[in-house]
Design an enzyme around this catalytic site. Structure first.
Site, PDB file in Angstrom:
ATOM      1  N   HIS A  63      12.643  -5.145 -20.929  1.00 19.28           N
ATOM      2  CA  HIS A  63      14.211  -5.286 -21.047  1.00 19.28           C
ATOM      3  C   HIS A  63      15.173  -4.289 -20.351  1.00 19.28           C
ATOM      4  CE1 HIS A  63      15.173  -2.297 -23.847  1.00 19.28           C
ATOM      5  NE2 HIS A  63      14.137  -2.250 -23.832  1.00 19.28           N
ATOM      6  N   HIS A  92      21.035   3.045 -18.083  1.00 21.82           N
ATOM      7  CA  HIS A  92      19.755   1.504 -17.762  1.00 21.82           C
ATOM      8  C   HIS A  92      21.062   0.356 -17.060  1.00 21.82           C
ATOM      9  CE1 HIS A  92      21.268   1.131 -21.730  1.00 21.82           C
ATOM     10  NE2 HIS A  92      21.811   0.241 -21.421  1.00 21.82           N
ATOM     11  N   HIS A  94      22.453  -4.243 -16.647  1.00 23.12           N
ATOM     12  CA  HIS A  94      22.139  -5.555 -17.339  1.00 23.12           C
ATOM     13  C   HIS A  94      22.443  -6.252 -16.139  1.00 23.12           C
ATOM     14  CE1 HIS A  94      21.244  -4.484 -21.672  1.00 23.12           C
ATOM     15  NE2 HIS A  94      22.389  -3.213 -20.732  1.00 23.12           N
ATOM     16  N   GLU A 104      27.310  -7.474 -20.222  1.00 25.91           N
ATOM     17  CA  GLU A 104      28.012  -7.670 -21.394  1.00 25.91           C
ATOM     18  C   GLU A 104      28.859  -7.810 -21.422  1.00 25.91           C
ATOM     19  OE1 GLU A 104      24.624  -4.521 -22.812  1.00 25.91           O
ATOM     20  OE2 GLU A 104      23.352  -6.721 -22.945  1.00 25.91           O
ATOM     21  N   HIS A 117      25.449   1.497 -17.888  1.00 25.87           N
ATOM     22  CA  HIS A 117      25.246   1.644 -19.002  1.00 25.87           C
ATOM     23  C   HIS A 117      24.819   3.501 -19.321  1.00 25.87           C
ATOM     24  CE1 HIS A 117      25.995  -2.251 -21.636  1.00 25.87           C
ATOM     25  NE2 HIS A 117      27.153  -1.685 -20.824  1.00 25.87           N
ATOM     26  N   THR A 200      24.045  -2.719 -27.424  1.00 24.52           N
ATOM     27  CA  THR A 200      23.645  -3.644 -27.682  1.00 24.52           C
ATOM     28  C   THR A 200      22.388  -4.794 -27.464  1.00 24.52           C
ATOM     29  OG1 THR A 200      23.712  -4.119 -25.550  1.00 24.52           O
ATOM     30  CG2 THR A 200      26.181  -4.558 -26.066  1.00 24.52           C
ATOM     31  N   THR A 201      21.506  -3.922 -27.622  1.00 20.67           N
ATOM     32  CA  THR A 201      20.276  -4.629 -28.188  1.00 20.67           C
ATOM     33  C   THR A 201      20.003  -3.824 -29.290  1.00 20.67           C
ATOM     34  OG1 THR A 201      18.962  -2.590 -26.926  1.00 20.67           O
ATOM     35  CG2 THR A 201      19.586  -4.529 -25.895  1.00 20.67           C
TER      36      THR A 201
HETATM   37  C1  5O6 Z   1      16.372   3.950 -31.939  1.00 12.21           C
HETATM   38  O1  5O6 Z   1      15.831   3.330 -30.867  1.00 12.21           O
HETATM   39  C2  5O6 Z   1      16.371   2.945 -29.853  1.00 12.21           C
HETATM   40  C3  5O6 Z   1      16.657   1.764 -28.840  1.00 12.21           C
HETATM   41  C4  5O6 Z   1      17.895   1.466 -27.691  1.00 12.21           C
HETATM   42  C5  5O6 Z   1      18.923   2.547 -28.142  1.00 12.21           C
HETATM   43  C6  5O6 Z   1      19.496   1.465 -27.221  1.00 12.21           C
HETATM   44  C7  5O6 Z   1      20.438   3.233 -26.274  1.00 12.21           C
HETATM   45  C8  5O6 Z   1      20.431   0.787 -26.764  1.00 12.21           C
HETATM   46  C9  5O6 Z   1      21.403  -0.350 -26.122  1.00 12.21           C
HETATM   47  O2  5O6 Z   1      21.921   1.030 -25.023  1.00 12.21           O
HETATM   48  O3  5O6 Z   1      22.059  -0.520 -26.038  1.00 12.21           O
HETATM   49  C10 5O6 Z   1      18.885   3.577 -29.172  1.00 12.21           C
HETATM   50  C11 5O6 Z   1      18.517   3.343 -29.567  1.00 12.21           C
HETATM   51 ZN    ZN Z   2      23.025  -1.566 -22.462  1.00 14.70          ZN
END
Ligand code: 5O6
Ligand code: ZN
Length: 258
Positions: A63, A92, A94, A104, A117, A200-201
Site C-alpha cells: 500500500h 513512506h 502517498h 493526504e 511522511h 492514516t492507514t
Molecule cells: C502497528 O501497526 C502499525 C501499522 C501502521 C502504522 C503507521 C505508521 C501508519 C501510517 O503511517 O499511517 C503504525 C503501526
Molecule cells: Zn503516511
C-alpha cells in the site's frame, strides 16, 4: 473483509468495519483551512538529526513504498510542539495517478501530487509498537511534506532510483549505506501546521502529533512517474493510496507561522 487497500471494495469507506476508530474524533488526514488555523508564537523550529543507516531496506508493502531501517541508530526529532525526544522509525509516500491528486492533507481544499511522511515514536516508550498503543496524541510524531512537480529532487533520487526494484508488492531492496536522509529535509524546519490526529492507514490509532510543513518539496515529473509505476497488493497501480480528509471536530490546528 479483504485486506484493506484503496480500491472500491477495500478502501477508506470500508476501514471502519475492522477499525471502528475510523469514525473517531481525532482522525487524519484533514483539510488545513488557513482561515481557521491559529498562529502560536510558542511553536519553535524542529530539529531532526538523522544518522546514515547501514542496513535499511526500501520496500513495497502493498500500500506504499517505505524506507525502513532494521533498528534505531540515534536518528531523532526534537523541538517544535514536542515535549520529548522522538526516535526515527520509517518514511513512506502517498501519491496520485495524476498531478491533481495524491496528498493526504490538503490546504484550503487543494491536494498536492504526493505527500511524504517521516514517522517517529516517543522515546519514553520501550518500542514503536508500544508508542502506537500508548494512548493519547503523543505516541508518534509524523512530519508531513507535500511534494510538487518541479526540479529533480537530488536528495530523494537515491530512493526514487530504487523504485523499479520494488515494483511488485512484497519486494524490497537494501538501501546503499551512503544514503543521506538528512539531505531530504529543508535546512530549517520552521513553517508548519500542527494538530493532534491519527495514523492514516489501519489501525488508524489516534496517537499522532502531526507536523505538516507549509513549503512543499519539489520532485521531477520523472520521479513522480516512478511512483506511478509501482504496483499494489491487488496488482493495480498503487497511485491513489491516500485517505480523504476526516472531520476536524473540536480540534485546533496551530501554525508556527503568521
Ligand atoms: C502497528 O501497526 C502499525 C501499522 C501502521 C502504522 C503507521 C505508521 C501508519 C501510517 O503511517 O499511517 C503504525 C503501526
Ligand atoms: Zn503516511
Amino acid at each position: 473483509m479483504a485486506p484493506w487497500g484503496y480500491e472500491k471494495d477495500n478502501g477508506p469507506a470500508h476501514w471502519h468495519k475492522d477499525c471502528p476508530i475510523a469514525n473517531g474524533k481525532n482522525q487524519s488526514p484533514i483539510d488545513l483551512i488557513n482561515g481557521e488555523v491559529k498562529y502560536d508564537s510558542g511553536l519553535k523550529p524542529l530539529t531532526a538529526k538523522y544518522v546514515p543507516f547501514s542496513d535499511a531496506k526500501f520496500l513495497n508493502n502493498g500500500h506504499s513504498v517505505q524506507f525502513q531501517p532494521s533498528a534505531g541508530n540515534g536518528s531523532e526529532l526534537t523541538g517544535g510542539p514536542l515535549a520529548v525526544k522522538y526516535n526515527f522509525e520509517q518514511f513512506h509516500f502517498h501519491w496520485g495517478n495524476n498531478d491533481t491528486e495524491g496528498s493526504e492533507h490538503r490546504v484550503d481544499g487543494k491536494m498536492y501530487p504526493a505527500e511524504l511522511h517521516f514517522v517517529h515514536w516517543n522515546s519514553t516508550n520501550p518500542s514503536f509498537k508500544d508508542a502506537v498503543g500508548s494512548g493519547g496524541p503523543n505516541g508518534l510524531a509524523v512530519l508531513g511534506f507535500f511534494l510538487k512537480v518541479g526540479a529533480e529532487n537530488a536528495a530523494l533520487k537515491p530512493i526514487t532510483d530504487l523504485i523499479p526494484k520494488v515494483k511488485d508488492a512484497g519486494t524490497s531492496v537494501t538501501v546503499p549505506s551512503n544514503f543521506d536522509m538528512q539531505a531530504i529535509l529543508p535546512a530549517t524546519l520552521t513553517d508548519y501546521y500542527t494538530y493532534d490526529g491519527s495514523l492514516t492507514t489501519p489501525p488508524l490509532a489516534e496517537c499522532v502529533k502531526w507536523i505538516v510543513f507549509k513549503q512543499p518539496l519539489e520532485v521531477s515529473a520523472a520521479q513522480m512517474e516512478a511512483f506511478r509505476s509501482v504496483i499494489n497488493r491487488d496488482g493495480k497501480p498503487m497511485g491513489g493510496n491516500y485517505r480523504p480528509p476526516c472531520p476536524l471536530h473540536d480540534r485546533a490546528v496551530k501554525t508556527s507561522f503568521k
